[in-house]
Design an enzyme around this catalytic site. Structure first.
Site, PDB file in Angstrom:
ATOM      1  N   HIS A  44      -0.620  -4.734   1.716  1.00  0.00           N
ATOM      2  CA  HIS A  44      -0.467  -5.813   2.682  1.00  0.00           C
ATOM      3  C   HIS A  44      -0.451  -7.154   1.925  1.00  0.00           C
ATOM      4  O   HIS A  44      -0.742  -7.212   0.729  1.00  0.00           O
ATOM      5  CB  HIS A  44      -1.593  -5.790   3.740  1.00  0.00           C
ATOM      6  CG  HIS A  44      -2.970  -5.897   3.186  1.00  0.00           C
ATOM      7  ND1 HIS A  44      -3.894  -4.874   3.251  1.00  0.00           N
ATOM      8  CD2 HIS A  44      -3.611  -6.913   2.541  1.00  0.00           C
ATOM      9  CE1 HIS A  44      -5.025  -5.247   2.687  1.00  0.00           C
ATOM     10  NE2 HIS A  44      -4.875  -6.485   2.241  1.00  0.00           N
TER      11      HIS A  44
HETATM   12  C1  T46 Z   1      -8.141  -6.384  -0.983  1.00  0.00           C
HETATM   13  C2  T46 Z   1      -9.013  -5.173  -0.993  1.00  0.00           C
HETATM   14  C3  T46 Z   1      -9.910  -5.012  -2.157  1.00  0.00           C
HETATM   15  C4  T46 Z   1     -13.155  -6.344   8.153  1.00  0.00           C
HETATM   16  O1  T46 Z   1     -13.529  -6.132   9.330  1.00  0.00           O
HETATM   17  N1  T46 Z   1     -13.618  -7.439   7.474  1.00  0.00           N
HETATM   18  C5  T46 Z   1     -13.222  -7.719   6.190  1.00  0.00           C
HETATM   19  O2  T46 Z   1     -13.664  -8.735   5.618  1.00  0.00           O
HETATM   20  C6  T46 Z   1     -12.306  -6.808   5.545  1.00  0.00           C
HETATM   21  C7  T46 Z   1     -11.829  -7.055   4.104  1.00  0.00           C
HETATM   22  C8  T46 Z   1     -11.858  -5.711   6.247  1.00  0.00           C
HETATM   23  N2  T46 Z   1     -12.287  -5.472   7.522  1.00  0.00           N
HETATM   24  C9  T46 Z   1     -11.782  -4.289   8.236  1.00  0.00           C
HETATM   25  C10 T46 Z   1     -10.301  -4.382   8.580  1.00  0.00           C
HETATM   26  C11 T46 Z   1      -9.839  -2.931   8.541  1.00  0.00           C
HETATM   27  O3  T46 Z   1     -10.068  -2.350   9.816  1.00  0.00           O
HETATM   28  O4  T46 Z   1     -11.933  -3.126   7.419  1.00  0.00           O
HETATM   29  C12 T46 Z   1     -10.791  -2.274   7.523  1.00  0.00           C
HETATM   30  C13 T46 Z   1     -10.142  -2.080   6.166  1.00  0.00           C
HETATM   31  O5  T46 Z   1      -9.744  -3.363   5.699  1.00  0.00           O
HETATM   32  P1  T46 Z   1      -8.463  -3.596   4.741  1.00  0.00           P
HETATM   33  O6  T46 Z   1      -7.261  -2.960   5.343  1.00  0.00           O
HETATM   34  O7  T46 Z   1      -8.403  -5.053   4.468  1.00  0.00           O
HETATM   35  O8  T46 Z   1      -8.909  -2.770   3.453  1.00  0.00           O
HETATM   36  P2  T46 Z   1      -8.270  -2.681   2.007  1.00  0.00           P
HETATM   37  O9  T46 Z   1      -9.295  -2.054   1.132  1.00  0.00           O
HETATM   38  O10 T46 Z   1      -6.948  -2.018   2.075  1.00  0.00           O
HETATM   39  O11 T46 Z   1      -8.007  -4.195   1.518  1.00  0.00           O
HETATM   40  C14 T46 Z   1      -9.054  -5.154   1.385  1.00  0.00           C
HETATM   41  C15 T46 Z   1      -8.445  -6.562   1.410  1.00  0.00           C
HETATM   42  O12 T46 Z   1      -7.792  -6.823   2.641  1.00  0.00           O
HETATM   43  C16 T46 Z   1      -7.504  -6.744   0.301  1.00  0.00           C
HETATM   44  O13 T46 Z   1      -6.917  -8.024   0.318  1.00  0.00           O
HETATM   45  O14 T46 Z   1      -7.840  -6.962  -2.012  1.00  0.00           O
HETATM   46  O15 T46 Z   1      -9.762  -4.993   0.193  1.00  0.00           O
END
Ligand code: T46
Length: 126
Positions: A44
């Site tokens: 993303h």
């Molecule tokens: C990156 C990597 C390392 C939240 O509710 N609060 C938050 O602060 C975050 C980061 C996520 N979430 C929720 C949103 C989704 O439902 O946790 C779930 C997974 O989140 P995300 O799709 O963002 O997870 P990753 O590991 O694919 O990515 C995140 C960051 O978005 C990204 O920029 O560098 O962690």
């Protein structure tokens, strides 16, 4: 890449200070640990959030794509981070269960800040 201050005595102490190593006010800190081996994460871009990501344990490979150039980077040292400015498509792969990613972010979490579809990401750039 962003290099933290590293103080080496009996341990390694890594320091991130806003205004020195960190070029934005930090509104959120999060970390990712115990990823499933082989799992692909990220895939993303963020519309407005600026981030700096550190691999403070284990390994990760990151794909960074600004819509023009796509490159892969490794983060072999805990004090060297990668900046993920707004509109940088990023993917994390080749993590092990020991991997710990620490992220400093310029904004609070908002799902509306995410672009999770690559075609939409490309369209937003032009
Ligand atoms: C990156 C990597 C390392 C939240 O509710 N609060 C938050 O602060 C975050 C980061 C996520 N979430 C929720 C949103 C989704 O439902 O946790 C779930 C997974 O989140 P995300 O799709 O963002 O997870 P990753 O590991 O694919 O990515 C995140 C960051 O978005 C990204 O920029 O560098 O962690």
């Amino acid at each position: 890449m962003v290099e933290l201050l590293r103080i080496e005595d009996d341990a390694s102490l890594c320091v991130a200070e806003v205004g020195n190593q960190i070029p934005f006010e930090i509104k959120r800190v999060y970390y990712l640990l115990k990823p499933k081996p082989g799992e692909l994460r990220g895939s993303h871009a963020h519309r407005e959030t600026d981030q700096i990501l550190f691999c403070i344990q284990g390994t990760v490979k990151m794909v960074l794509d600004d819509g023009k150039t796509r490159e892969e980077v490794c983060l072999p040292e805990a004090h060297i981070g990668v900046r993920l400015p707004p509109m940088m498509w990023h993917e994390m792969h080749d993590m092990t269960k020991e991997t710990v990613l620490l992220v400093l972010a310029s904004k609070e979490y908002a799902e509306s800040d995410y672009i999770r579809d690559y075609e939409e990401f490309k369209n937003c750039l032009f």
